[in-house]
Design an enzyme around this catalytic site. Structure first.
Site, PDB file in Angstrom:
ATOM      1  N   ASP A  56      99.925 124.652  64.104  1.00  0.00           N
ATOM      2  CA  ASP A  56      98.426 124.514  63.831  1.00  0.00           C
ATOM      3  C   ASP A  56      98.008 123.515  62.793  1.00  0.00           C
ATOM      4  O   ASP A  56      99.082 123.299  61.966  1.00  0.00           O
ATOM      5  CB  ASP A  56      98.055 125.859  63.508  1.00  0.00           C
ATOM      6  CG  ASP A  56      96.435 126.083  63.817  1.00  0.00           C
ATOM      7  OD1 ASP A  56      95.755 125.116  64.145  1.00  0.00           O
ATOM      8  OD2 ASP A  56      95.831 127.413  63.851  1.00  0.00           O
ATOM      9  N   ASP A  87      89.125 126.563  70.008  1.00  0.00           N
ATOM     10  CA  ASP A  87      88.873 127.784  69.459  1.00  0.00           C
ATOM     11  C   ASP A  87      87.917 128.560  70.121  1.00  0.00           C
ATOM     12  O   ASP A  87      87.580 129.853  70.066  1.00  0.00           O
ATOM     13  CB  ASP A  87      88.525 127.789  67.908  1.00  0.00           C
ATOM     14  CG  ASP A  87      89.875 127.488  67.101  1.00  0.00           C
ATOM     15  OD1 ASP A  87      91.098 127.482  67.609  1.00  0.00           O
ATOM     16  OD2 ASP A  87      89.652 127.149  65.968  1.00  0.00           O
TER      17      ASP A  87
END
Ligand SMILES: *[C@@H]1O[C@H](CO)[C@@H](O)[C@H](O)[C@H]1NC(C)=O
Ligand SMILES: *[C@@H]1O[C@H](CO)[C@@H](O)[C@H](O)[C@H]1NC(C)=O
Ligand SMILES: *[C@@H]1O[C@H](CO)[C@@H](O)[C@H](O)[C@H]1NC(C)=O
Ligand SMILES: *[C@@H]1O[C@H](CO)[C@@H](O)[C@H](O)[C@H]1NC(C)=O
Ligand SMILES: *[C@@H]1O[C@H](CO)[C@@H](O)[C@H](O)[C@H]1NC(C)=O
Ligand SMILES: *[C@@H]1O[C@H](CO)[C@@H](O)[C@H](O)[C@H]1NC(C)=O
Ligand SMILES: *[C@@H]1O[C@H](CO)[C@@H](O)[C@H](O)[C@H]1NC(C)=O
Ligand SMILES: *[C@@H]1O[C@H](CO)[C@@H](O)[C@H](O)[C@H]1NC(C)=O
Ligand SMILES: *[C@@H]1O[C@H](CO)[C@@H](O)[C@H](O)[C@H]1NC(C)=O
Ligand SMILES: *[C@@H]1O[C@H](CO)[C@@H](O)[C@H](O)[C@H]1NC(C)=O
Ligand SMILES: *[C@@H]1O[C@H](CO)[C@@H](O)[C@H](O)[C@H]1NC(C)=O
Length: 758
Positions: free
Chosen positions: A513, A575
Site C-alpha cells: 500500500d 477504496d
C-alpha cells in the site's frame, strides 16, 4: 518505381523529393522486417494495420513527423506550413523531437538548461541503427519481447553547440498495433546541464478534428472518462502528487469525433511510469496538434553531469481503426504478454477475505485465525491480514503510529508470524465452493514500506530518511511522512524489511500500500530519483519471490499505472467498493488496463463510502469482472441468506475467472451511457464467452435495447445459460440481433451468462 507526388515547396527549393517509395535498407536476416529506411533518410515502422513514419529534413537535419496511424505503403510528407510573420521555419514543421529556442513556439518535448544558463538546443540527425527485439531501459519498467515480437529503430541526434547527444528509440509490436518510444540524453561535454522537460512521446498530427479522451478522478473516484474536442491552444493534465495518482491516469486517447467503442480511428497513449507526469496536446495556428506525454517539468530539473546519461520512461501508443474497444484490447494483450513479468498474470487468482473491514486494527492471532476459519467455511482460499499487525514501542493500533517498524506486535502475535501463519495455512477450505488448490487456506499480508509515522522507532533513528526540504515543516497527511526511496540506504532498508517478513512465514500474497502523495522534496529531481529507487526495490523483491502474488495499492487506485504492472500483476482498483460506483471506475480503468489487473472486493452494506445498499448478487457480479476477487466484510455479521449464497458466488466466480484473466474484453454498454451497462469476455478463438449485464434503475419505459454480443463465431451455435437454464443461439443472431434480457422490476440487478460453443 512508384510515381510519387511532387512536393512544390521542396521542388521550389531545388531539393530532391525525400518521399520514399524505394526501400534502401532492411535488416539482413529479415528479423526487422517491420522497419524500413529510405532516401533522406526516411523511416517507416509498419505492419499489416499500422504505419509510423518520419524523415530527416535535408536542410536542417531536424526530424519531421509524417504519419502515425493506419497502414500506408508510402511515406508522403505533409506540406510544411508557409512561413511568414514572426515564426521561423521550425514552427511550420511537424516535428518529431521538438526542442526550444530556435523559433518553434509550441511546447517542446525536450528542454535543457546548459551550464551558461541558456536553454537553446539544436539536435540534428547523425545516424541510426535497426535491431530485432527490444533493449531494456536501464532502471525503468518497459515493454519487452523477442526478435519475433518486436523490432527497434534507434535514431542518433547530436547538438553541436552543447555536446549533448540524444538517442530516440522506436519499437514496433506488429501483433498489437503498437509503437513504444523513449529516449536517452547523454552529456558528452565538460559541464553539467539540467534536463528541465522530457516528454517521452512527441508528434505533430495533421489538421484533423480530434477528441481528447482521458481518465480523471480522486480518491474513491478513480478513472472517470472525459471526452472533449481538441481546440486551439493547450489542453492537458498532469500529476504533481509525486505518484501517478488518482487525479489523472497517465493515459489518454485521441479519436475522431465520430469514433465509438467499435467504429472509427482511435490512438491511445500510455506512459509506463509511476511518478509525476504531464500530458499535453496543443493545437497550433496550422491546425496541427502537438501530442506530448512524459515527465512533469515541475518534478524534473534532472542534473546531468559530464559522461552521464538520462533515460526517459517509455510511452506505448496503440492505434485502432475499429474504435476504442479494439484499442483497449490491444493494450490489454500487449500489457499482459509484453509488459507484465509476473507469472500470475495468466493465472486464476484465489478468492480472498481481507481483515480490514471486519476487524480494522483490532487484530491478533486468535481473531485472525477465527476470521480465516470463517473465510474458509465460505470458500475463500486466501486470508489477507491487513493493517495493524506490527510495531512494538509504537504499536500500530491506529493510523498515528508504528509505520516503519515492521516487526509483529508482540502483544498481538506473541510468537511472531511463523506459528500463527502455520495455523492459518492448516485450515481446510470448504470444498463446496470447488475452488481448487490444495484445499488449504493460504496467507497474505499488508505492508506500506515507503512510509513512516513520526511516532516510530524508524523515524527516531533516521529522521533524515523521509522527504524533507531544508527547514520546511514536514507536512503530515494521515499522520505519516514519505521515505525518500531515492536514497540507497532507504532502498536497502525496504528490501531487507520485506525480505524478513517473507522469510518469517509462508506468505503467498503481499498487498503493498501507499497512502499519501509526496510532500516537501529536497529537489524537484527527487521524484524521479525516488521512482528509480522504487523500481530497484521491487525489481529485487519480485525477482527473489516470483511465487508471491503481489498486489499494488495506493489508497485504492492512486498508482494504477503500467510502471507497477511491469512487476505486480494486480492493483487494488479503488477504496470505493460500492457496486454502482465501481461500475464507472472499472469501465474507465479498462480503457488502457486489462481487467485481469484489477483487484475488486465485495463489501458489506450500507456501503462504508457511499451509504448505498445494493444486493449481494450485484456487488458480487461487479467484482467478478476483475482478475482478483474477494470480500472485505466480517463473515459473522452476514445474515443467513448471505452466508448461504456466498459459496455459490465463489464457485461461479472461480468458474469464470480463467476467461476474465485471459479473454478479450468488450465494453458493450458503458454506465455513463446506459441504464443497462454490460461487458463481455470472449476467448480469442470464440469458443466461449461470459456476459456481465446490469440494470442500474428499474424502469418501465423505455425498454432496454437488444444487447448485441461481440467476439463470437457467427456460424457457430452457442448455449447461453445462467447456470440453471439455457438457450441455444447462433453467433450471428447473438451478435446481429442481440439478446433481449428480461429484467425484474428492481434496482441494481445483475446477470452473469455463460456462452459456450456447441
Ligand atoms: C555539426 O558538426 C559536424 C562536425 O563539425 C558537421 O559535420 C555537421 O554538419 C554539424 N551539424 C550541424 C547541423 O550544424
Ligand atoms: C488488422 O486488421 C484486420 C482487419 O480489421 C484484422 O482482422 C486483424 O486482426 C488486424 N491485425 C492486427 C494485428 O490487429
Ligand atoms: C572538454 O575538455 C577537453 C580538455 O579541456 C577539451 O579538449 C574538449 O574539447 C572539451 N570538450 C568539449 C565538448 O567542450
Ligand atoms: C484478540 O482480538 C479480539 C478481537 O479484537 C479480542 O476480542 C480478544 O480479546 C483478543 N485476544 C487477545 C488474546 O488479545
Ligand atoms: C460449507 O458450505 C456449505 C454450503 O454452503 C455449508 O452448508 C456449510 O456450512 C459450509 N461448511 C462450513 C464448515 O462452513
Ligand atoms: C493510537 O494508539 C496508541 C497506542 O495504542 C494510543 O496511545 C493512542 O491514544 C491512539 N490514538 C488515537 C487517536 O486513537
Ligand atoms: C493441522 O491440523 C491438524 C488437524 O486439523 C492437526 O492435527 C495438526 O497438528 C495441525 N498442524 C499445525 C501445524 O497446526
Ligand atoms: C511547523 O511545525 C511546528 C512544530 O510542529 C509548528 O509549531 C508550526 O506551527 C508549524 N508551522 C507551520 C507554518 O505550519
Ligand atoms: C536484492 O538486494 C539485496 C540487497 O541489496 C542483494 O543482496 C540481492 O542480491 C538483490 N537480489 C536481487 C535478486 O536483485
Ligand atoms: C514463471 O514462469 C517461467 C516461464 O514459464 C518459469 O520458468 C518459472 O519457473 C515460473 N516461476 C514460478 C515461480 O512459477
Ligand atoms: C436463471 O434464470 C432463470 C429464469 O429466469 C431463473 O429462474 C434462475 O433463478 C436463474 N438462475 C440463476 C443462477 O440466476
Amino acid at each position: 518505381m512508384i510515381s510519387l507526388p511532387v512536393i512544390p515547396a521542396l521542388a521550389a527549393l531545388g531539393l530532391a523529393n525525400p518521399v520514399l517509395g524505394r526501400v534502401l535498407e532492411r535488416d539482413q536476416d529479415g528479423a526487422s522486417q517491420w522497419i524500413s529506411v529510405g532516401e533522406g533518410p526516411s523511416f517507416s515502422l509498419s505492419s499489416t494495420n499500422i504505419s509510423y513514419q518520419f524523415h530527416v529534413d535535408p536542410l536542417t537535419l531536424d526530424l519531421i513527423h509524417d504519419h502515425w496511424g493506419a497502414y500506408a505503403a508510402e511515406t508522403v510528407p505533409d506540406f510544411n506550413g508557409k512561413s511568414g510573420g514572426w515564426s521561423g521555419p521550425y514552427t511550420y514543421r511537424r516535428r518529431e523531437f521538438p526542442d526550444l529556442g530556435r523559433g518553434d513556439f509550441r511546447v517542446p518535448a525536450i528542454h535543457i538548461q546548459h551550464a551558461d544558463g541558456n536553454t537553446v538546443s539544436a539536435f540534428s540527425y547523425t545516424g541510426h541503427d535497426i535491431s530485432a527485439g527490444k533493449p531494456s531501459l536501464p532502471g525503468l519498467p518497459a515493454t519487452f519481447g523477442g526478435d519475433e515480437d518486436v523490432s527497434t529503430l534507434t535514431v542518433h541526434l547530436y547538438d553541436n553547440y552543447s555536446a549533448i547527444a540524444a538517442d530516440l528509440h522506436y519499437s514496433i509490436f506488429p501483433q498489437y498495433n503498437a509503437i513504444a518510444r523513449s529516449f536517452q540524453i547523454s552529456n558528452q561535454g565538460n559541464q553539467s546541464v539540467t534536463v528541465l522537460r522530457a516528454s517521452s512521446w512527441s508528434i505533430d498530427t495533421p489538421n484533423e478534428e480530434l477528441d481528447l479522451i482521458d481518465l480523471s478522478g480522486d480518491w474513491a473516484w478513480e478513472n472517470h472518462i472525459n471526452r472533449r474536442a481538441v481546440i486551439s491552444g493547450e489542453q492537458g493534465f498532469r500529476s504533481s502528487a509525486g505518484y501517478s495518482s488518482h487525479f489523472h491516469n497517465p493515459f489518454f486517447a485521441l479519436a475522431a469525433p465520430t469514433t465509438t467503442e467499435s467504429l472509427g480511428p482511435a490512438t491511445g497513449y500510455s506512459l509506463v511510469y509511476t511518478g509525476s507526469f504531464a500530458a499535453n496536446v496543443e493545437r497550433w495556428s496550422t491546425g496541427w496538434v502537438r501530442v506530448l506525454l512524459g515527465l512533469n517539468p515541475l518534478h524534473l530539473s534532472w542534473p546531468l553531469a559530464p559522461g552521464e546519461t538520462f533515460t526517459s520512461p517509455e510511452v506505448v501508443s496503440v492505434h485502432s481503426e475499429q474504435g476504442l474497444g479494439s484499442m483497449s484490447r490491444s493494450f490489454h494483450s500487449l500489457y499482459r504478454n509484453h509488459l507484465s513479468r509476473s507469472n500470475h498474470t495468466f493465472e486464476t487468482r484465489p478468492p480472498l477475505l481481507n481483515s480490514w473491514e471486519g476487524l480494522g486494527a483490532n487484530i491478533n492471532e486468535s481473531a485472525v485465525v477465527k476470521l480465516a476459519s470463517e473465510a474458509a467455511g465460505l470458500g475463500c482460499t486466501l486470508m489477507v491480514m491487513d493493517d495493524g499487525w506490527f510495531g512494538t514501542n509504537y504499536p500500530r493500533d491506529n493510523d498515528t503510529l508504528g509505520l516503519g517498524d515492521w516487526t509483529p506486535d508482540p502483544r498481538k502475535f506473541p510468537d511472531g508470524l511463523g506459528p500463527f501463519v502455520a495455523e492459518v495455512t492448516n485450515i481446510t477450505v470448504n470444498e463446496t465452493s470447488n475452488s481448487g488448490g490444495s484445499g488449504k487456506m493460504t496467507f497474505g499480508i499488508w505492508v506500506e514500506p515507503e512510509m513512516v509515522n513520526p511516532e516510530s522507532d524508524l523515524y527516531l533513528e533516521h529522521p533524515d530518511w523521509c522527504l524533507h526540504s531544508g527547514s520546511h515543516n514536514r507536512t503530515l497527511v494521515r499522520d505519516q511522512l514519505v521515505l525518500n526511496v531515492g536514497l540507497p540506504e532507504v532502498q536497502d532498508y525496504i528490501i531487507e524489511t520485506v525480505e524478513k517478513i517473507l522469510d518469517s512465514a509462508p506468505i503467498s500474497y503481499v498487498k503493498w500500500d501507499n497512502n499519501r502523495g509526496m510532500h516537501e522534496l529536497p529537489s524537484p529531481a527527487a521524484d524521479h530519483a525516488y521512482m528509480l529507487g522504487l523500481y530497484r526495490v521491487i525489481d529485487n523483491l519480485t525477482t527473489a519471490h516470483p511465487e508471491v502474488l503481489w498486489e499494488g495499492c495506493a489508497s485504492g487506485g492512486g498508482r494504477f499505472d503500467p510502471g507497477l504492472f511491469h512487476y505486480w500483476p494486480q492493483t487494488w482498483t479503488s477504496d470505493d467498493t460500492d457496486g454502482l460506483e465501481r461500475l464507472y471506475i472499472q469501465f474507465g480503468t479498462s480503457l488502457p488496463y486489462p481487467p485481469s489487473a484489477m483487484g475488486c472486493h465485495v463489501s458489506a452494506v450500507p456501503n462504508g463510502q457511499t451509504g448505498r445498499t445494493t444486493p449481494l448478487a450485484f456487488r458480487a457480479a461487479v467484482a467478478s469482472m476483475c482478475g482478483s476477487f474477494g470480500f472485505e466484510l466480517n463473515p459473522s455479521e452476514l445474515d443467513q441468506e448471505e452466508t448461504a449464497a456466498i459459496p455459490g458466488i465463489i464457485a461461479r466466480q472461480q468458474q469464470i475467472n480463467p476467461i476474465v484473466i485471459n479473454g478479450d474484453f468488450y465494453r458493450l454498454a458503458l454506465p455513463d451511457q446506459s441504464n443497462w451497462p454490460a461487458a463481455l469476455f470472449a476467448y480469442p478463438d470464440a469458443s466461449s464467452a461470459v456476459l456481465f449485464a446490469f440494470q442500474i434503475r428499474s424502469k418501465l419505459k423505455p425498454l432496454p435495447g437488444p444487447l448485441k454480443l461481440k467476439g463470437l463465431d457467427p456460424a457457430a451455435k452457442y448455449s447461453v445459460g445462467n447456470g440453471t437454464t439455457s438457450d441455444t443461439w447462433s453467433g450471428s443472431t447473438l451478435m446481429n440481433v442481440g439478446l433481449s434480457l428480461q429484467w425484474p422490476s428492481a434496482d441494481y440487478e445483475s446477470m452473469i451468462l455463460l456462452i459456450d460453443k456447441q
